[in-house]
Design a protein around this motif. Structure first.
Motif, PDB file in Angstrom:
ATOM      1  N   PRO A  72       0.804  -1.230   0.000  1.00  0.00           N
ATOM      2  CA  PRO A  72       0.000   0.000   0.000  1.00  0.00           C
ATOM      3  C   PRO A  72       0.836   1.279   0.000  1.00  0.00           C
ATOM      4  O   PRO A  72       0.291   2.364  -0.120  1.00  0.00           O
ATOM      5  N   GLN A  73       2.153   1.168   0.130  1.00  0.00           N
ATOM      6  CA  GLN A  73       2.992   2.360   0.198  1.00  0.00           C
ATOM      7  C   GLN A  73       2.909   3.183  -1.094  1.00  0.00           C
ATOM      8  O   GLN A  73       2.806   4.409  -1.048  1.00  0.00           O
ATOM      9  N   GLN A  74       2.950   2.551  -2.246  1.00  0.00           N
ATOM     10  CA  GLN A  74       2.881   3.273  -3.513  1.00  0.00           C
ATOM     11  C   GLN A  74       1.526   3.978  -3.666  1.00  0.00           C
ATOM     12  O   GLN A  74       1.456   5.095  -4.161  1.00  0.00           O
ATOM     13  N   ASP A  75       0.450   3.338  -3.212  1.00  0.00           N
ATOM     14  CA  ASP A  75      -0.875   3.966  -3.250  1.00  0.00           C
ATOM     15  C   ASP A  75      -0.902   5.214  -2.372  1.00  0.00           C
ATOM     16  O   ASP A  75      -1.496   6.231  -2.738  1.00  0.00           O
ATOM     17  N   MET A  76      -0.267   5.131  -1.205  1.00  0.00           N
ATOM     18  CA  MET A  76      -0.215   6.272  -0.294  1.00  0.00           C
ATOM     19  C   MET A  76       0.543   7.434  -0.921  1.00  0.00           C
ATOM     20  O   MET A  76       0.096   8.574  -0.889  1.00  0.00           O
ATOM     21  N   ILE A  77       1.685   7.157  -1.534  1.00  0.00           N
ATOM     22  CA  ILE A  77       2.493   8.203  -2.155  1.00  0.00           C
ATOM     23  C   ILE A  77       1.726   8.863  -3.295  1.00  0.00           C
ATOM     24  O   ILE A  77       1.704  10.093  -3.422  1.00  0.00           O
ATOM     25  N   LYS A  78       1.068   8.077  -4.128  1.00  0.00           N
ATOM     26  CA  LYS A  78       0.313   8.625  -5.262  1.00  0.00           C
ATOM     27  C   LYS A  78      -0.883   9.451  -4.815  1.00  0.00           C
ATOM     28  O   LYS A  78      -1.336  10.336  -5.535  1.00  0.00           O
ATOM     29  N   ALA A  79      -1.428   9.173  -3.620  1.00  0.00           N
ATOM     30  CA  ALA A  79      -2.588   9.902  -3.118  1.00  0.00           C
ATOM     31  C   ALA A  79      -2.216  11.253  -2.497  1.00  0.00           C
ATOM     32  O   ALA A  79      -3.081  12.070  -2.234  1.00  0.00           O
ATOM     33  N   CYS A  80      -0.939  11.503  -2.284  1.00  0.00           N
ATOM     34  CA  CYS A  80      -0.496  12.740  -1.639  1.00  0.00           C
ATOM     35  C   CYS A  80      -0.526  13.922  -2.608  1.00  0.00           C
ATOM     36  O   CYS A  80      -0.087  13.814  -3.746  1.00  0.00           O
ATOM     37  N   ASP A  81      -1.033  15.054  -2.116  1.00  0.00           N
ATOM     38  CA  ASP A  81      -0.974  16.297  -2.879  1.00  0.00           C
ATOM     39  C   ASP A  81       0.382  16.968  -2.708  1.00  0.00           C
ATOM     40  O   ASP A  81       0.836  17.696  -3.584  1.00  0.00           O
ATOM     41  N   LEU A  82       1.001  16.751  -1.562  1.00  0.00           N
ATOM     42  CA  LEU A  82       2.274  17.379  -1.252  1.00  0.00           C
ATOM     43  C   LEU A  82       3.096  16.438  -0.387  1.00  0.00           C
ATOM     44  O   LEU A  82       2.590  15.888   0.588  1.00  0.00           O
ATOM     45  N   ILE A  83       4.345  16.250  -0.769  1.00  0.00           N
ATOM     46  CA  ILE A  83       5.298  15.516   0.052  1.00  0.00           C
ATOM     47  C   ILE A  83       6.414  16.493   0.355  1.00  0.00           C
ATOM     48  O   ILE A  83       6.942  17.141  -0.545  1.00  0.00           O
ATOM     49  N   SER A  84       6.762  16.636   1.623  1.00  0.00           N
ATOM     50  CA  SER A  84       7.770  17.628   1.984  1.00  0.00           C
ATOM     51  C   SER A  84       8.823  17.029   2.904  1.00  0.00           C
ATOM     52  O   SER A  84       8.594  16.032   3.571  1.00  0.00           O
ATOM     53  N   CYS A  85       9.976  17.687   2.917  1.00  0.00           N
ATOM     54  CA  CYS A  85      11.088  17.352   3.807  1.00  0.00           C
ATOM     55  C   CYS A  85      11.645  18.646   4.365  1.00  0.00           C
ATOM     56  O   CYS A  85      11.486  19.704   3.770  1.00  0.00           O
ATOM     57  N   GLU A  86      12.326  18.555   5.498  1.00  0.00           N
ATOM     58  CA  GLU A  86      12.965  19.735   6.075  1.00  0.00           C
ATOM     59  C   GLU A  86      14.402  19.899   5.620  1.00  0.00           C
ATOM     60  O   GLU A  86      14.961  20.978   5.727  1.00  0.00           O
ATOM     61  N   GLY A  87      15.008  18.839   5.100  1.00  0.00           N
ATOM     62  CA  GLY A  87      16.412  18.915   4.695  1.00  0.00           C
ATOM     63  C   GLY A  87      16.598  18.654   3.207  1.00  0.00           C
ATOM     64  O   GLY A  87      15.911  17.824   2.615  1.00  0.00           O
ATOM     65  N   ARG A  88      17.542  19.360   2.609  1.00  0.00           N
ATOM     66  CA  ARG A  88      17.786  19.234   1.174  1.00  0.00           C
ATOM     67  C   ARG A  88      18.324  17.848   0.806  1.00  0.00           C
ATOM     68  O   ARG A  88      17.985  17.300  -0.241  1.00  0.00           O
ATOM     69  N   ALA A  89      19.141  17.250   1.658  1.00  0.00           N
ATOM     70  CA  ALA A  89      19.684  15.921   1.366  1.00  0.00           C
ATOM     71  C   ALA A  89      18.567  14.878   1.301  1.00  0.00           C
ATOM     72  O   ALA A  89      18.524  14.059   0.378  1.00  0.00           O
ATOM     73  N   MET A  90      17.646  14.916   2.265  1.00  0.00           N
ATOM     74  CA  MET A  90      16.531  13.971   2.261  1.00  0.00           C
ATOM     75  C   MET A  90      15.585  14.255   1.098  1.00  0.00           C
ATOM     76  O   MET A  90      15.040  13.325   0.486  1.00  0.00           O
TER      77      MET A  90
END
Length: 54
Positions: A10-28
């Motif tokens: 279900p991980q790929q389904d979760m990622i595709k359902a996201c409108d925004l994915i964010s991180c606090e660090g440029r490396a990540m």
């Protein structure tokens, strides 16, 4: 991030359902964008850096 297989449900389904994915660090941000093949926004400390007025 390397332990979980994000290429399968279900991980790929979760990622595709996201409108925004964010991180606090440029490396990540760079790492996840390559691994997940999705755009990852850089938002430091919980708000967009463009709106920060020092």
């Amino acid at each position: 991030m390397d332990i979980i297989n994000y290429q399968e449900s279900p991980q790929q389904d979760m990622i595709k359902a996201c409108d925004l994915i964010s991180c606090e660090g440029r490396a990540m941000q760079s790492y996840l964008a390559k691994k997940w093949k999705q755009p990852i926004d850089l938002i430091r400390n919980g708000f967009p850096i463009k709106t920060f007025n020092p």
